[in-house]
Design a protein around this motif. Structure first.
Motif, PDB file in Angstrom:
ATOM      1  N   ASP A  30       0.819  -1.221   0.000  1.00 40.86           N
ATOM      2  CA  ASP A  30       0.000   0.000   0.000  1.00 40.86           C
ATOM      3  C   ASP A  30       0.849   1.265   0.000  1.00 40.86           C
ATOM      4  OD1 ASP A  30      -2.407  -1.420  -0.034  1.00 40.86           O
ATOM      5  OD2 ASP A  30      -2.381  -1.635   2.162  1.00 40.86           O
ATOM      6  N   GLY A  31       1.933   1.242  -0.737  1.00 39.25           N
ATOM      7  CA  GLY A  31       2.756   2.433  -0.893  1.00 39.25           C
ATOM      8  C   GLY A  31       3.754   2.664   0.226  1.00 39.25           C
ATOM      9  N   ASP A  32       3.869   1.734   1.177  1.00 40.73           N
ATOM     10  CA  ASP A  32       4.816   1.883   2.289  1.00 40.73           C
ATOM     11  C   ASP A  32       6.216   1.488   1.797  1.00 40.73           C
ATOM     12  OD1 ASP A  32       6.245   1.958   4.624  1.00 40.73           O
ATOM     13  OD2 ASP A  32       4.858   0.684   5.764  1.00 40.73           O
ATOM     14  N   LEU A  33       7.061   2.472   1.650  1.00 41.86           N
ATOM     15  CA  LEU A  33       8.400   2.266   1.100  1.00 41.86           C
ATOM     16  C   LEU A  33       9.252   1.373   1.995  1.00 41.86           C
ATOM     17  CD1 LEU A  33      10.122   3.098  -1.318  1.00 41.86           C
ATOM     18  CD2 LEU A  33      10.867   5.079  -0.019  1.00 41.86           C
ATOM     19  N   LEU A  34       9.211   1.609   3.297  1.00 43.32           N
ATOM     20  CA  LEU A  34       9.996   0.812   4.231  1.00 43.32           C
ATOM     21  C   LEU A  34       9.561  -0.649   4.217  1.00 43.32           C
ATOM     22  CD1 LEU A  34      12.205   0.761   6.358  1.00 43.32           C
ATOM     23  CD2 LEU A  34      10.497   1.404   8.060  1.00 43.32           C
ATOM     24  N   GLU A  35       8.277  -0.887   4.228  1.00 43.52           N
ATOM     25  CA  GLU A  35       7.758  -2.253   4.187  1.00 43.52           C
ATOM     26  C   GLU A  35       8.135  -2.936   2.873  1.00 43.52           C
ATOM     27  OE1 GLU A  35       6.090  -5.697   5.435  1.00 43.52           O
ATOM     28  OE2 GLU A  35       6.348  -3.910   6.672  1.00 43.52           O
ATOM     29  N   ALA A  36       8.116  -2.187   1.783  1.00 41.26           N
ATOM     30  CA  ALA A  36       8.501  -2.738   0.483  1.00 41.26           C
ATOM     31  C   ALA A  36       9.964  -3.163   0.486  1.00 41.26           C
ATOM     32  CB  ALA A  36       8.242  -1.714  -0.615  1.00 41.26           C
ATOM     33  N   LEU A  37      10.827  -2.328   1.068  1.00 38.65           N
ATOM     34  CA  LEU A  37      12.244  -2.690   1.167  1.00 38.65           C
ATOM     35  C   LEU A  37      12.438  -3.952   2.004  1.00 38.65           C
ATOM     36  CD1 LEU A  37      14.005   0.770   1.601  1.00 38.65           C
ATOM     37  CD2 LEU A  37      14.504  -0.934  -0.144  1.00 38.65           C
ATOM     38  N   ILE A  38      11.715  -4.048   3.114  1.00 37.13           N
ATOM     39  CA  ILE A  38      11.826  -5.220   3.985  1.00 37.13           C
ATOM     40  C   ILE A  38      11.366  -6.479   3.252  1.00 37.13           C
ATOM     41  CG2 ILE A  38      10.914  -6.289   6.086  1.00 37.13           C
ATOM     42  CD1 ILE A  38      10.911  -3.424   7.308  1.00 37.13           C
TER      43      ILE A  38
END
Length: 139
Positions: A30-38
């Motif tokens: 949902d557009g969360d950059l930090l979560e995407a990196l993780i």
């Protein structure tokens, strides 16, 4: 959910992934950059950045320099000896013997055969540590 091109570009840059992977991962989070990196890190999809040509050249030069230094150190440590029954007649590093052989090429073949005519032996190798220590204590 708002996916901006800036977020996709930032994820592509940080994780070194394709545009498609960055977009799909951001959509899943949902557009969360930090979560995407993780998520990308857990899935082991984060790629190592490619080295530039100058970094590759520098690494290659360092490897060649290191190997050649090791090669010449081995040549220095290896001994070239001409022995008779009682003592060493010639005892030099293999590096010195190699250079002398190259410089005097036509004559060196004859010179290397001569010791055998007089009952000498040619020995090339590294001395055991005990022999080095014994010879150093005798001096």
């Amino acid at each position: 959910m708002s996916l901006s091109l800036e977020k996709i570009d930032l994820l592509m840059e940080r994780a070194n992934v394709s545009y498609k992977e960055a977009k799909e991962t951001l959509e899943e989070t949902d557009g969360d950059l930090l979560e995407a990196l993780i998520r990308l890190e857990k899935a082991e999809k984060i790629l190592e950045p490619e080295k530039s040509a100058s970094e590759k050249n520098r690494a290659t030069k360092e490897a060649i320099k290191s190997k050649s230094k090791s090669f010449f150190n081995d040549l220095k440590e290896t001994r070239f000896k001409i022995k008779n029954k009682e003592k060493d007649v010639v005892d030099v590093s293999l590096l010195t013997a190699s250079i002398a052989t190259l410089v005097t090429m036509p004559v060196s073949i004859f010179v290397l055969a001569t010791p055998y005519l007089f009952g000498h032996k040619i020995v090339v190798g590294k001395e055991p540590l005990e022999t080095k220590k014994d010879s150093e204590t005798e001096k």
